[in-house]
Each structure stands twice: as C-alpha cells, then as structure tokens.
Motif scaffolding. Structure first.
Motif, PDB file in Angstrom:
ATOM      1  N   SER A   5     -37.672 111.449 -52.771  1.00 43.56           N
ATOM      2  CA  SER A   5     -37.793 110.219 -51.993  1.00 43.56           C
ATOM      3  C   SER A   5     -38.903 109.356 -52.568  1.00 43.56           C
ATOM      4  CB  SER A   5     -38.092 110.539 -50.528  1.00 43.56           C
ATOM      5  OG  SER A   5     -39.355 111.187 -50.408  1.00 43.56           O
ATOM      6  N   THR A   6     -38.869 108.079 -52.213  1.00 49.41           N
ATOM      7  CA  THR A   6     -39.925 107.170 -52.627  1.00 49.41           C
ATOM      8  C   THR A   6     -41.116 107.329 -51.692  1.00 49.41           C
ATOM      9  OG1 THR A   6     -39.244 105.344 -51.209  1.00 49.41           O
ATOM     10  CG2 THR A   6     -38.134 105.534 -53.336  1.00 49.41           C
ATOM     11  N   ASP A  10     -37.644 106.573 -48.661  1.00 48.13           N
ATOM     12  CA  ASP A  10     -36.252 106.264 -48.991  1.00 48.13           C
ATOM     13  C   ASP A  10     -35.699 107.295 -49.976  1.00 48.13           C
ATOM     14  OD1 ASP A  10     -35.659 103.695 -47.621  1.00 48.13           O
ATOM     15  OD2 ASP A  10     -37.371 103.005 -48.800  1.00 48.13           O
ATOM     16  N   THR A  11     -34.546 107.862 -49.649  1.00 52.21           N
ATOM     17  CA  THR A  11     -33.866 108.796 -50.540  1.00 52.21           C
ATOM     18  C   THR A  11     -32.793 108.045 -51.307  1.00 52.21           C
ATOM     19  OG1 THR A  11     -32.118 109.380 -48.970  1.00 52.21           O
ATOM     20  CG2 THR A  11     -34.213 110.597 -48.794  1.00 52.21           C
ATOM     21  N   HIS A  14     -30.402 106.487 -48.966  1.00 49.05           N
ATOM     22  CA  HIS A  14     -30.879 105.211 -48.418  1.00 49.05           C
ATOM     23  C   HIS A  14     -30.592 104.078 -49.406  1.00 49.05           C
ATOM     24  CE1 HIS A  14     -33.459 107.794 -45.785  1.00 49.05           C
ATOM     25  NE2 HIS A  14     -33.267 106.810 -44.927  1.00 49.05           N
ATOM     26  N   PHE A  15     -30.830 104.362 -50.705  1.00 48.78           N
ATOM     27  CA  PHE A  15     -30.593 103.356 -51.745  1.00 48.78           C
ATOM     28  C   PHE A  15     -29.113 102.975 -51.780  1.00 48.78           C
ATOM     29  CE2 PHE A  15     -29.245 102.595 -56.162  1.00 48.78           C
ATOM     30  CZ  PHE A  15     -29.957 101.441 -56.437  1.00 48.78           C
ATOM     31  N   SER A  18     -28.242 100.837 -48.803  1.00 51.75           N
ATOM     32  CA  SER A  18     -28.849  99.501 -48.779  1.00 51.75           C
ATOM     33  C   SER A  18     -28.102  98.498 -49.648  1.00 51.75           C
ATOM     34  CB  SER A  18     -30.315  99.578 -49.215  1.00 51.75           C
ATOM     35  OG  SER A  18     -30.413  99.943 -50.587  1.00 51.75           O
ATOM     36  N   ASN A  47     -36.509 107.067 -43.202  1.00 49.90           N
ATOM     37  CA  ASN A  47     -37.509 106.394 -44.033  1.00 49.90           C
ATOM     38  C   ASN A  47     -38.631 105.813 -43.176  1.00 49.90           C
ATOM     39  OD1 ASN A  47     -36.454 104.068 -42.881  1.00 49.90           O
ATOM     40  ND2 ASN A  47     -35.482 103.333 -44.750  1.00 49.90           N
ATOM     41  N   PRO A  53     -29.733 106.965 -43.632  1.00 48.85           N
ATOM     42  CA  PRO A  53     -28.732 106.292 -44.476  1.00 48.85           C
ATOM     43  C   PRO A  53     -27.551 105.755 -43.670  1.00 48.85           C
ATOM     44  CG  PRO A  53     -29.499 108.277 -45.566  1.00 48.85           C
ATOM     45  CD  PRO A  53     -30.095 108.291 -44.192  1.00 48.85           C
ATOM     46  N   ILE A  56     -28.480 102.470 -41.934  1.00 48.33           N
ATOM     47  CA  ILE A  56     -28.559 101.344 -42.874  1.00 48.33           C
ATOM     48  C   ILE A  56     -27.161 100.879 -43.257  1.00 48.33           C
ATOM     49  CG2 ILE A  56     -29.273 100.661 -45.196  1.00 48.33           C
ATOM     50  CD1 ILE A  56     -31.672 102.519 -44.894  1.00 48.33           C
TER      51      ILE A  56
END
Length: 244
Positions: A5-6, A10-11, A14-15, A18, A47, A53, A56
């Motif tokens: 994750s960031t 965010d995993t 999530h990316f 998004s 996140n 996820p 989002i």
C-alpha cells in the motif's frame, strides 16, 4: 506487492477502482482484478479517506467492478468457512511448485494481474541479435525506500519462460510510465522510456505476427500515460482489426 500500500493506505485495488469507469469495464479488466485478488490483494483494505476499493468503484459509477468486489468478498467468506483446521488455523496456499505452475497454465491461468503477456523478441545492442523472452505488463508498487509504501506503475517485465513469469522470477523490469511506443517496420516496434522514471532509452522489440503486435498495442493503450503510435515513420497506419 499485491498486498502493498501507499503511505495513504491505498492498495492496488484502490488504484484500479479510482481509474475505473463502467464504460471501460470489460473481460480483460475483470480478469486483471481477479488475478490481483487471487494473488492476495485485500478487498477489505481501508485507505486514509476511510474508503474500500468497492466504495470507490461505486462512487465512480463503476458498478460492474463494485459487483466484482462484492462477489470476491462473498467467495472469500465461503472459503474462510471451510479453509480452517483444528483450533481455527487457516490453511495456507502452497508455494508455486513446477507442478502447480504447469497445472495453472493447463487451466488457462496467466501471470497474476497482467494486462497482457506473451513472447517478444528484443534486439540486444551489443551483439545485434534478437533474443526471445516472455513478457508481461504488470502493475507494481515502485518503492525505492523499501518501506512498503510508494506509487503504482505499470512495468513491462521479462522472464526466461512463461513458467518463470508465473512464479514472478523476472530478469528485467521496464517502467512504461509516459513511454512512447512506435512501429518501425513490419512487426518491429520501439519503446522509448521516459526520463521521468530513469535514463531515457529506446528498446527495439518484435512480435512474430501482426496480430500479436496489435494485441500488445491494444494492451499498452490501456495504460493511461503510454502513447502508442499506430503508424510508422512514413505515415503508413497499422489496422487495429485482428485478422481471422
């Protein structure tokens, strides 16, 4: 890396959520996300904004992707109910042995999370020889500090064989952020990397057929920052239609 994750929590899922839209959702996207989940990406991860996820994806109107996350959660619950031993110990997944890799390939599975994969020949500058390798376009976490946090980027990764690629035994990673892809002649094309990610270089590659070239170009176009030129230097365009 599927579990990384960031700094903001965010995993990779999530990316994916998004940037997803309902119009862009297709079988290839579904396959990529499912492979990430199979590789251990956390569908329940929250996140820094408190979003999963699925939330989002729903907020973006990507209802098919949101449904995929819901189905994955339901499947995970079903598996958890039977994949426990005495005392509630979770039964772990066996390592990818040569036998297991062969089985996965026979069942039609590919490199986890890959947008596209297959054989490519690369021109070695020093020897002027073409060398075959197995390549895959895979989303990865760029983490120079080895902290477990960073930014997601798509890599064109090479392995000596399909089996090695399935095990994640890569021999080269090419960051294709802001890369430019151009046809040289026939099935030969170039990848010019961006100086934003490393020292800019131009790599010459080739497929065996025009259909394979089209498939790679279509996949590379799915990476938002990559520029794909479908015409050669003389302006002759390559048809996007796959020949029967």
């Amino acid at each position: 890396l599927a579990k990384a994750s960031t700094a903001f929590g965010d995993t990779i899922l999530h990316f994916c959520a998004s940037v997803a839209t309902e119009d862009d959702f297709n079988e290839q996207t579904s396959h990529m996300v499912q492979m990430l989940i199979n590789a251990g990406a956390d569908i329940y991860a929250v996140n820094a904004q408190g979003s999963t996820p699925e939330q989002i994806a729903s907020a973006n109107g990507a209802t098919s992707l949101a449904q995929l996350f819901q189905n994955a959660a339901a499947n995970a619950s079903a598996v958890d109910s039977v994949a426990t031993g005495e005392g509630g110990t979770i039964i772990t997944t066996p390592p990818l042995s040569p036998t297991l890799v062969a089985q996965k390939i026979a069942e039609g599975e590919g490199v986890p999370g890959a947008l596209h994969e297959g054989k490519l020949a690369v021109l070695v500058r020093k020897t002027k020889e073409w060398v075959d390798s197995y390549y895959a376009i895979v989303p990865m976490l760029t983490d120079k500090q080895q902290s477990g946090h960073g930014h997601f980027a798509y890599m064109l990764q090479a392995a000596d064989s399909r089996e090695d690629a399935m095990r994640g035994e890569w021999t080269e990673k090419i960051n294709i952020l802001n890369a430019e892809i151009s046809i040289i002649t026939g099935t030969v094309f170039s990848i010019k990397t961006s100086p934003e990610v490393s020292k800019s270089r131009t790599i010459r590659m080739s497929t065996d057929t025009l259909n394979e070239l089209r498939a790679w170009f279509i996949a590379l176009e799915l990476v938002e920052s990559v520029r794909v030129n479908w015409a050669d230097k003389d302006g002759n365009p390559l048809s996007r239609d796959i020949d029967a």
